[in-house]
Scaffold this motif. Structure first.
Motif, PDB file in Angstrom:
ATOM      1  N   LEU A  48       0.818  -1.209   0.000  1.00  0.00           N
ATOM      2  CA  LEU A  48       0.000   0.000   0.000  1.00  0.00           C
ATOM      3  C   LEU A  48       0.853   1.261   0.000  1.00  0.00           C
ATOM      4  O   LEU A  48       1.879   1.341   0.686  1.00  0.00           O
ATOM      5  N   LEU A  49       0.396   2.261  -0.757  1.00  0.00           N
ATOM      6  CA  LEU A  49       0.925   3.609  -0.608  1.00  0.00           C
ATOM      7  C   LEU A  49       0.454   4.181   0.732  1.00  0.00           C
ATOM      8  O   LEU A  49      -0.418   3.625   1.404  1.00  0.00           O
ATOM      9  N   GLY A  50       0.975   5.340   1.080  1.00  0.00           N
ATOM     10  CA  GLY A  50       0.574   5.969   2.314  1.00  0.00           C
ATOM     11  C   GLY A  50      -0.889   6.345   2.363  1.00  0.00           C
ATOM     12  O   GLY A  50      -1.481   6.434   3.449  1.00  0.00           O
ATOM     13  N   ASP A  51      -1.507   6.540   1.186  1.00  0.00           N
ATOM     14  CA  ASP A  51      -2.929   6.893   1.154  1.00  0.00           C
ATOM     15  C   ASP A  51      -3.830   5.669   1.061  1.00  0.00           C
ATOM     16  O   ASP A  51      -5.044   5.793   0.896  1.00  0.00           O
ATOM     17  N   GLY A  52      -3.224   4.474   1.154  1.00  0.00           N
ATOM     18  CA  GLY A  52      -4.008   3.248   1.138  1.00  0.00           C
ATOM     19  C   GLY A  52      -4.231   2.641  -0.226  1.00  0.00           C
ATOM     20  O   GLY A  52      -4.903   1.606  -0.334  1.00  0.00           O
ATOM     21  N   VAL A  73       5.643   4.471   1.784  1.00  0.00           N
ATOM     22  CA  VAL A  73       4.594   4.863   2.726  1.00  0.00           C
ATOM     23  C   VAL A  73       4.367   6.372   2.736  1.00  0.00           C
ATOM     24  O   VAL A  73       3.315   6.845   3.165  1.00  0.00           O
ATOM     25  N   ASP A  74       5.334   7.146   2.247  1.00  0.00           N
ATOM     26  CA  ASP A  74       5.196   8.602   2.235  1.00  0.00           C
ATOM     27  C   ASP A  74       4.520   9.133   0.978  1.00  0.00           C
ATOM     28  O   ASP A  74       4.349  10.345   0.832  1.00  0.00           O
ATOM     29  N   LEU A  75       4.143   8.245   0.069  1.00  0.00           N
ATOM     30  CA  LEU A  75       3.530   8.657  -1.200  1.00  0.00           C
ATOM     31  C   LEU A  75       2.021   8.521  -1.165  1.00  0.00           C
ATOM     32  O   LEU A  75       1.480   7.572  -0.594  1.00  0.00           O
ATOM     33  N   ASP A  76       1.339   9.452  -1.846  1.00  0.00           N
ATOM     34  CA  ASP A  76      -0.052   9.232  -2.230  1.00  0.00           C
ATOM     35  C   ASP A  76      -0.042   8.924  -3.722  1.00  0.00           C
ATOM     36  O   ASP A  76       1.003   8.981  -4.386  1.00  0.00           O
ATOM     37  N   LEU A  77      -1.196   8.591  -4.276  1.00  0.00           N
ATOM     38  CA  LEU A  77      -1.224   8.157  -5.673  1.00  0.00           C
ATOM     39  C   LEU A  77      -0.764   9.244  -6.647  1.00  0.00           C
ATOM     40  O   LEU A  77       0.007   8.943  -7.568  1.00  0.00           O
ATOM     41  N   ARG A  79       1.451  11.560  -6.316  1.00  0.00           N
ATOM     42  CA  ARG A  79       2.918  11.628  -6.282  1.00  0.00           C
ATOM     43  C   ARG A  79       3.529  10.372  -6.872  1.00  0.00           C
ATOM     44  O   ARG A  79       4.547  10.436  -7.584  1.00  0.00           O
ATOM     45  N   ALA A  80       2.946   9.226  -6.609  1.00  0.00           N
ATOM     46  CA  ALA A  80       3.457   7.981  -7.178  1.00  0.00           C
ATOM     47  C   ALA A  80       3.369   7.997  -8.701  1.00  0.00           C
ATOM     48  O   ALA A  80       4.254   7.465  -9.390  1.00  0.00           O
ATOM     49  N   ARG A  81       2.332   8.616  -9.230  1.00  0.00           N
ATOM     50  CA  ARG A  81       2.139   8.676 -10.680  1.00  0.00           C
ATOM     51  C   ARG A  81       3.238   9.475 -11.374  1.00  0.00           C
ATOM     52  O   ARG A  81       3.476   9.295 -12.563  1.00  0.00           O
ATOM     53  N   ARG A  82       3.884  10.348 -10.646  1.00  0.00           N
ATOM     54  CA  ARG A  82       4.925  11.177 -11.265  1.00  0.00           C
ATOM     55  C   ARG A  82       6.264  10.463 -11.356  1.00  0.00           C
ATOM     56  O   ARG A  82       7.182  10.940 -12.031  1.00  0.00           O
ATOM     57  N   LEU A  83       6.400   9.346 -10.687  1.00  0.00           N
ATOM     58  CA  LEU A  83       7.656   8.604 -10.726  1.00  0.00           C
ATOM     59  C   LEU A  83       7.841   7.912 -12.070  1.00  0.00           C
ATOM     60  O   LEU A  83       6.895   7.390 -12.651  1.00  0.00           O
ATOM     61  N   ASP A  84       9.075   7.902 -12.533  1.00  0.00           N
ATOM     62  CA  ASP A  84       9.443   7.072 -13.684  1.00  0.00           C
ATOM     63  C   ASP A  84      10.017   5.782 -13.119  1.00  0.00           C
ATOM     64  O   ASP A  84      11.058   5.783 -12.462  1.00  0.00           O
ATOM     65  N   VAL A  85       9.337   4.663 -13.361  1.00  0.00           N
ATOM     66  CA  VAL A  85       9.791   3.387 -12.797  1.00  0.00           C
ATOM     67  C   VAL A  85      10.345   2.464 -13.893  1.00  0.00           C
ATOM     68  O   VAL A  85      10.509   1.264 -13.662  1.00  0.00           O
ATOM     69  N   GLY A  86      10.682   3.042 -15.051  1.00  0.00           N
ATOM     70  CA  GLY A  86      11.228   2.241 -16.133  1.00  0.00           C
ATOM     71  C   GLY A  86      12.605   2.651 -16.596  1.00  0.00           C
ATOM     72  O   GLY A  86      13.386   1.814 -17.054  1.00  0.00           O
ATOM     73  N   ALA A  87      12.928   3.929 -16.487  1.00  0.00           N
ATOM     74  CA  ALA A  87      14.185   4.428 -17.041  1.00  0.00           C
ATOM     75  C   ALA A  87      15.400   3.790 -16.388  1.00  0.00           C
ATOM     76  O   ALA A  87      16.445   3.627 -17.032  1.00  0.00           O
ATOM     77  N   ALA A  99       2.273   0.735 -11.328  1.00  0.00           N
ATOM     78  CA  ALA A  99       0.951   0.163 -11.589  1.00  0.00           C
ATOM     79  C   ALA A  99       0.163   0.013 -10.300  1.00  0.00           C
ATOM     80  O   ALA A  99       0.687  -0.474  -9.295  1.00  0.00           O
ATOM     81  N   THR A 100      -1.092   0.406 -10.339  1.00  0.00           N
ATOM     82  CA  THR A 100      -1.980   0.084  -9.228  1.00  0.00           C
ATOM     83  C   THR A 100      -2.411  -1.367  -9.350  1.00  0.00           C
ATOM     84  O   THR A 100      -2.308  -1.985 -10.425  1.00  0.00           O
ATOM     85  N   LEU A 101      -2.905  -1.903  -8.265  1.00  0.00           N
ATOM     86  CA  LEU A 101      -3.416  -3.277  -8.310  1.00  0.00           C
ATOM     87  C   LEU A 101      -4.534  -3.398  -9.325  1.00  0.00           C
ATOM     88  O   LEU A 101      -4.586  -4.376 -10.084  1.00  0.00           O
ATOM     89  N   GLN A 102      -5.431  -2.438  -9.364  1.00  0.00           N
ATOM     90  CA  GLN A 102      -6.556  -2.496 -10.298  1.00  0.00           C
ATOM     91  C   GLN A 102      -6.068  -2.544 -11.734  1.00  0.00           C
ATOM     92  O   GLN A 102      -6.573  -3.319 -12.556  1.00  0.00           O
ATOM     93  N   GLU A 103      -5.091  -1.715 -12.062  1.00  0.00           N
ATOM     94  CA  GLU A 103      -4.554  -1.701 -13.422  1.00  0.00           C
ATOM     95  C   GLU A 103      -3.900  -3.033 -13.766  1.00  0.00           C
ATOM     96  O   GLU A 103      -4.080  -3.565 -14.876  1.00  0.00           O
ATOM     97  N   MET A 104      -3.144  -3.575 -12.821  1.00  0.00           N
ATOM     98  CA  MET A 104      -2.457  -4.836 -13.088  1.00  0.00           C
ATOM     99  C   MET A 104      -3.449  -5.985 -13.249  1.00  0.00           C
ATOM    100  O   MET A 104      -3.311  -6.824 -14.149  1.00  0.00           O
ATOM    101  N   LEU A 105      -4.464  -6.029 -12.399  1.00  0.00           N
ATOM    102  CA  LEU A 105      -5.444  -7.104 -12.509  1.00  0.00           C
ATOM    103  C   LEU A 105      -6.213  -7.012 -13.817  1.00  0.00           C
ATOM    104  O   LEU A 105      -6.548  -8.044 -14.422  1.00  0.00           O
TER     105      LEU A 105
END
Length: 251
Positions: A48-52, A73-77, A79-87, A99-105
């Motif tokens: 979970l992110l900090g916002d659940g 835990v310090d992120l909300d969605l 802020r998490a969306r602004r991260l680049d997790v591929g470069a 990816a959120t759980l909903q998107e992945m499922l």
């Protein structure tokens, strides 16, 4: 008597965190890559992110797999969306987002894949909050035949079992080395499978487990070194690069 489990047909090979040898781990891109490589199942992590918000992520921190630092835990969605997790993995994946759980499922369902989802209870985080958020969503989205929920955290697994019977939700008990109490822990949860570090597995342990449960080994990337363990009763290998095993599987 224990309740029956879902009729899960496990493949010999499961892609670890998606096809993580060829794409950034735990991303939509890694799952798409696994599907293109012919993998029927993937193993992923959720916390979970900090916002659940439940997201597909392994570490408690951001440094290893993103362009930022800090704690999840310090992120909300937003802020998490602004991260680049591929470069970090390569230029071809620049701009990949967490990816959120909903998107992945939704992707798993669209690709008709199976999922071994690990409940990642990092230090200081609530197992109950994670289970209460994740399990209902899983039950609503994926059929029982294409889902295993696993964890190192026994409390998380017990809470998950309280929410769903064995015939609806297969539970996998994660170990590094196999403890003497493995059978009691599995029985208490009406577990479906045991998942363990392949380098620490002993032949007698494997044979005893395989007599009662499905046995999955992580994270094996050397098919030659792993080869003797197929004869011990191992059902599946969780690998960063399953294609390496293509010509090294038992008949």
């Amino acid at each position: 008597m224990p309740s029956p489990h879902p009729a899960i047909v496990l493949p010999r090979l499961i892609a670890h965190r998606g096809l993580s040898a060829h794409a950034p781990e735990n991303t939509l891109a890694a799952v798409r890559a696994a599907h293109r490589a012919g993998c029927d199942w993937v193993e992923l992590d959720v916390q979970l992110l900090g916002d659940g918000t439940p997201v597909i992520w392994h570490d408690a921190t951001l440094k290893r797999c993103s362009d930022s630092r800090g704690k999840l835990v310090d992120l909300d969605l937003p802020r998490a969306r602004r991260l680049d997790v591929g470069a970090w993995f390569g230029d071809a994946f620049r701009g990949e987002r967490m990816a959120t759980l909903q998107e992945m499922l939704a992707l798993i369902e669209a690709l008709d894949m199976g999922l071994n989802l690990e409940l990642k209870v990092n230090r200081g985080r609530s197992a109950a909050a994670l289970v209460e958020c994740v399990v209902p969503t899983l039950l609503e989205t994926l059929p029982a035949q294409r889902l295993i929920l696993s964890s190192f955290d026994g409390n998380a697994l017990a809470l998950a079992r309280d929410l769903a019977p064995a015939e609806r939700l297969a539970l996998g008990v994660l170990f590094e080395g196999i403890p003497r109490s493995w059978r009691q822990r599995c029985e208490a949860l009406n577990a479906f499978s045991v998942h363990c570090d392949w380098t620490r597995l002993k032949k007698a342990q494997a044979q005893a487990i395989a007599d009662e449960y499905r046995l999955l080994c992580y994270t094996a990337n050397d098919p030659t070194a792993f080869a003797p363990r197929w004869g011990w009763g191992v059902d599946s290998v969780i690998s960063d690069d399953p294609e390496r095993f293509a010509n090294h599987l038992p008949n």
